[in-house]
Scaffold this motif. Structure first.
Motif, mmCIF file in Angstrom:
data_model
loop_
_atom_site.group_PDB
_atom_site.id
_atom_site.type_symbol
_atom_site.label_atom_id
_atom_site.label_comp_id
_atom_site.label_asym_id
_atom_site.label_seq_id
_atom_site.Cartn_x
_atom_site.Cartn_y
_atom_site.Cartn_z
ATOM 1 N N ASP A 38 41.626 25.389 50.330
ATOM 2 C CA ASP A 38 40.126 26.066 50.701
ATOM 3 C C ASP A 38 40.287 23.736 50.225
ATOM 4 O O ASP A 38 38.588 23.592 49.324
ATOM 5 C CB ASP A 38 39.518 26.325 49.186
ATOM 6 C CG ASP A 38 41.078 26.088 48.192
ATOM 7 O OD1 ASP A 38 42.077 25.191 48.176
ATOM 8 O OD2 ASP A 38 40.222 26.038 46.616
ATOM 9 N N LYS B 64 50.575 36.770 49.284
ATOM 10 C CA LYS B 64 48.994 37.278 49.331
ATOM 11 C C LYS B 64 48.549 37.715 48.009
ATOM 12 O O LYS B 64 49.591 38.057 47.389
ATOM 13 C CB LYS B 64 48.934 38.350 50.284
ATOM 14 C CG LYS B 64 47.167 38.475 50.043
ATOM 15 C CD LYS B 64 46.584 39.576 51.813
ATOM 16 C CE LYS B 64 45.479 39.232 51.769
ATOM 17 N NZ LYS B 64 44.783 40.162 53.351
ATOM 18 N N LYS B 65 48.115 37.441 47.069
ATOM 19 C CA LYS B 65 47.854 37.611 46.025
ATOM 20 C C LYS B 65 46.995 39.194 45.711
ATOM 21 O O LYS B 65 46.682 40.308 46.840
ATOM 22 C CB LYS B 65 46.159 36.881 45.086
ATOM 23 C CG LYS B 65 46.347 35.335 45.465
ATOM 24 C CD LYS B 65 45.322 34.758 43.966
ATOM 25 C CE LYS B 65 44.924 35.345 43.276
ATOM 26 N NZ LYS B 65 43.924 33.943 42.500
ATOM 27 N N THR C 276 44.254 31.197 37.470
ATOM 28 C CA THR C 276 43.951 31.675 39.014
ATOM 29 C C THR C 276 43.266 32.777 39.157
ATOM 30 O O THR C 276 43.559 33.756 40.233
ATOM 31 C CB THR C 276 45.161 31.791 39.860
ATOM 32 O OG1 THR C 276 46.053 32.109 39.034
ATOM 33 C CG2 THR C 276 45.745 29.880 39.667
ATOM 34 N N GLY D 53 40.657 34.286 37.912
ATOM 35 C CA GLY D 53 39.813 35.357 38.901
ATOM 36 C C GLY D 53 39.270 34.126 39.716
ATOM 37 O O GLY D 53 37.215 34.553 40.456
ATOM 38 N N SER D 54 39.896 33.340 40.391
ATOM 39 C CA SER D 54 39.250 32.459 41.591
ATOM 40 C C SER D 54 39.765 32.964 42.739
ATOM 41 O O SER D 54 40.109 34.284 42.968
ATOM 42 C CB SER D 54 40.692 31.194 41.749
ATOM 43 O OG SER D 54 41.896 31.623 41.993
ATOM 44 N N ALA D 55 39.169 32.203 43.752
ATOM 45 C CA ALA D 55 38.407 32.910 45.049
ATOM 46 C C ALA D 55 39.788 32.187 46.046
ATOM 47 O O ALA D 55 39.672 32.966 47.212
ATOM 48 C CB ALA D 55 37.881 32.495 45.612
ATOM 49 N N GLN D 56 40.737 31.738 45.529
ATOM 50 C CA GLN D 56 42.377 31.276 46.520
ATOM 51 C C GLN D 56 43.135 33.239 46.844
ATOM 52 O O GLN D 56 43.555 33.853 46.200
ATOM 53 C CB GLN D 56 42.978 30.521 45.568
ATOM 54 C CG GLN D 56 43.837 30.802 44.713
ATOM 55 C CD GLN D 56 44.646 30.463 43.743
ATOM 56 O OE1 GLN D 56 43.599 29.058 43.341
ATOM 57 N NE2 GLN D 56 45.542 30.270 44.532
ATOM 58 N N PRO D 57 43.481 32.947 48.656
ATOM 59 C CA PRO D 57 43.936 34.295 48.651
ATOM 60 C C PRO D 57 45.093 34.568 48.674
ATOM 61 O O PRO D 57 46.007 35.299 48.413
ATOM 62 C CB PRO D 57 43.595 34.061 50.231
ATOM 63 C CG PRO D 57 43.457 32.790 50.639
ATOM 64 C CD PRO D 57 42.337 32.073 49.340
#
Length: 635
Positions: free
Chosen positions: A272, A473-474, A484, A486-490
């Motif tokens: 990102d 993959k999270k 991390t 709550g973050s949007a990183q996949p």
């Protein structure tokens, strides 16, 4: 003796105003040398050093506040532990002590005054001294979370002429020490390592009034230098990229401040934030009074390794090919030292952009090259192969066997050399673990360097801790580290023992009864070293293991076991350092690296040491050992 001190001080790039007896800033001088000309303690007499006095931190413990200091352990009790380096001016020592800031008689440790915070704690790194002017008395400036506070250095009382009754609200906290150049007090930002959050901008305040003078956008905005290195709007709301280390350095004659910025968050995922990501992992030169950009040097493009630049550079004048060069030395957790012309950021011994391995994580952006200095060689392990696995001859048969079992359980450890990125692990696939050196804490961490202007030697504490794992993959509910969840990183780091945040490269050795003998790294030792680099040539002058591992058999213990703190160099020809996990405080001969003295401490001294001369004419050496300041002198 006085004439010798004058000659030595003249060789320093930015220390001509400092009284030889004093240690008035975190690194003694604004050049960041951690060098003192004092020479009462020498290789011939250092073995006689003994405890002169101690000072126990007596502040009332309070609970750690990660919002003010992300390096704190949530819920832990703080206020009686410290990694501070005290300062000494005209025979008075100033020191943060939990909820208090104290002034002590530097010869005896007797308390002169004490100031107690109504809430929170003073920075556990140190305090700063401003000498005052015709209208204002000398001040002690320090941070407490997002507060910048000024005390009257003579009385210890709040100085109401600064900010709002002695306090400035910085909005974004900083857990380091203000860097004061003339009337400019400069600070970094402690924002943690979250992708979206407060900016990591550095700021400057007027030491007289507390008025804000400037700020520097660590993530460049549209129209600013470096903005083009953030592709696809990756700059928006970006956190990280902050000076989280405890100090900055200043070229006083030129009025240039040098700031070192950490990585862009998140630590291991950058899909990102495509692009090189200035000014992450960069040393940046600014005009200290205006904050105007001068130059930068980025040590890592698009960091995916959490390879911050915690310490500010050390400034030192060197001679190359008969020409005097105003230089700086910069190093960080990646273990590479860059020696640059500090007027323009050009590498003195050359630097090459070399191809580096590329990963396979979907959506990630990989820099095709990274900068490699031609000199010095890496000061930490930067690669790994199967032959580097520890053997029974290195440690013990039990430990070597445990490391082989870890290797098999992990599917081996893949490394393609420096800057090996994390590879992708698919759910259900057999383990294939990646290993990075250095990992986790470095390399060289916040303790930084010490520089001897007489010899041109630069001293560093470097350790070879690894980081292992893969990208996956999270998974919902997985613990992938700080900020991390709550973050949007996949994608984020996982490993053989489950999701992150950290997996090391060590194994426990057990005896025949199943009792754990110790947990030690699985790569061949040494695991930590004290290293001297000759800045005039770029060569390693000497290196020696730093720290004992006392659980190992006799004859195998000197393998290195150190933390993140750094060294001190003196005019007496010595290098002092604590930092080791074996609870020692040591002195080495600066010319040869020979260990000459070691004191066994009750607790770990993970702080930078300092030295000074008190009003009684004696030279003292001091270091914080967890919750007690230990001060040594000759009989």
């Amino acid at each position: 003796m006085r004439s010798l001190w004058i000659l030595l001080l003249a060789a320093l790039p930015a220390a001509s105003q400092i009284a030889p007896a004093d240690w008035p800033t975190y690194t003694r001088d604004l050049a960041g040398t951690k060098y003192s000309p004092l020479d009462q303690i020498t290789p011939d007499n250092v073995a006689k050093l003994a405890t002169a006095w101690t000072f126990s931190l007596k502040g009332e413990p309070v609970r750690a506040d990660p919002s003010a200091d992300p390096f704190a352990i949530p819920g832990a009790m703080v206020g009686t532990t410290s990694a501070a380096t005290p300062i000494v001016v005209a025979g008075v020592m100033y020191l943060p002590a939990g909820r208090r800031v104290v002034a002590l008689d530097a010869a005896s440790g007797v308390e002169i005054w004490s100031y107690t915070l109504a809430s929170g704690v003073a920075s556990q790194r140190g305090v700063a001294y401003w000498p005052g002017d015709r209208q204002n008395p000398p001040r002690i400036l320090f941070t407490s979370g997002a507060k910048l506070i000024a005390l009257n250095a003579n009385t210890g009382k709040i100085d109401p002429g600064f900010g709002n009754e002695g306090t400035v609200d910085m909005v974004v906290p900083y857990s380091g020490v203000p860097t004061i150049y003339k009337n400019v007090a400069m600070i970094g930002a402690t924002v943690g390592e979250v992708p979206v959050g407060p900016t990591g901008d550095s700021r400057a305040y007027d030491a007289r009034t507390g008025a804000k003078l400037w700020d520097f956008h660590s993530v460049p905005r549209p129209g600013e230098k470096g903005h083009e290195t953030w592709l696809d709007d990756g700059w928006k709301s970006r956190s990280g990229v902050n000076v989280w280390g405890w100090y900055m350095t200043v070229d006083e004659p030129r009025g240039i401040v040098y700031m070192t910025f950490g990585s862009a968050a998140a630590n291991y995922w950058g899909g990102d934030r495509p692009g090189a990501n200035l000014f992450a992992n960069s040393v940046v030169a600014l005009d200290a009074q205006s904050g105007k950009y001068k130059w930068h040097f980025q040590t890592i493009h698009h960091d995916l390794w959490d390879a911050d630049l915690p310490p500010a550079p050390s400034l030192i004048d060197i001679v190359k090919d008969g020409k005097k060069i105003p230089a700086l030395a910069q190093i960080g957790k990646a273990g590479w030292m860059f020696i640059l012309d500090r007027t323009n950021g050009k590498a003195v011994f050359g630097v090459e952009e070399r191809p580096v391995p590329k990963g396979d994580v979907p959506g990630e952006w990989y820099s095709p090259t990274q900068p490699f200095p031609l000199k010095p060689p890496p000061l930490a392990r930067v690669s790994f192969k199967s032959d580097d696995l520890v053997t029974a001859e290195d440690t013990t048969p039990e430990h070597a066997q445990a490391c082989r079992e870890l290797w098999e359980k992990s599917g081996g450890f893949f490394n393609a050399g420096p800057f090996t990125p994390w590879g992708l692990h698919q759910d259900g696939a057999p383990p294939k673990t990646y290993i990075q050196f250095p990992g986790g804490t470095g390399g060289v961490n916040w303790g930084g360097m010490a520089a001897d202007p007489r010899s041109g030697y630069i001293f560093v504490n470097s350790h070879d801790g690894a980081l292992t794992g893969w990208m996956e993959k999270k998974k919902a509910g997985g613990n992938y580290g700080r900020g991390t969840e709550g973050s949007a990183q996949p994608y984020d780091r996982g490993g053989v023992d489950g999701p992150g945040p950290y997996h090391g490269f060590s194994a426990s050795a057990k005896d025949a009864n199943g009792k754990v003998m110790g947990t030690w790294p699985c790569q061949k030792p040494p695991w930590a070293r004290l290293i001297a680099v000759n800045a005039n040539t770029g060569d390693i002058a000497w290196q020696t293991p730093l720290g004992l591992v006392e659980g190992l058999p006799e004859g195998k213990q000197n393998v290195g076991s150190s933390g993140s703190a750094g060294p001190l160099a003196t005019g007496g020809g010595l290098v002092f350092i604590g930092a080791t996990n074996d609870r020692r405080f040591r002195a080495f001969e600066s010319k040869t690296g020979q260990e000459l003295w070691a004191a066994k401490l009750a607790k770990t001294a993970n702080a930078n040491p300092m030295t000074y001369q008190a009003k009684n004419g004696k030279q003292y050496v001091a270091i914080m050992a967890t919750d007690t300041l230990m001060v040594f002198a000759l009989p």
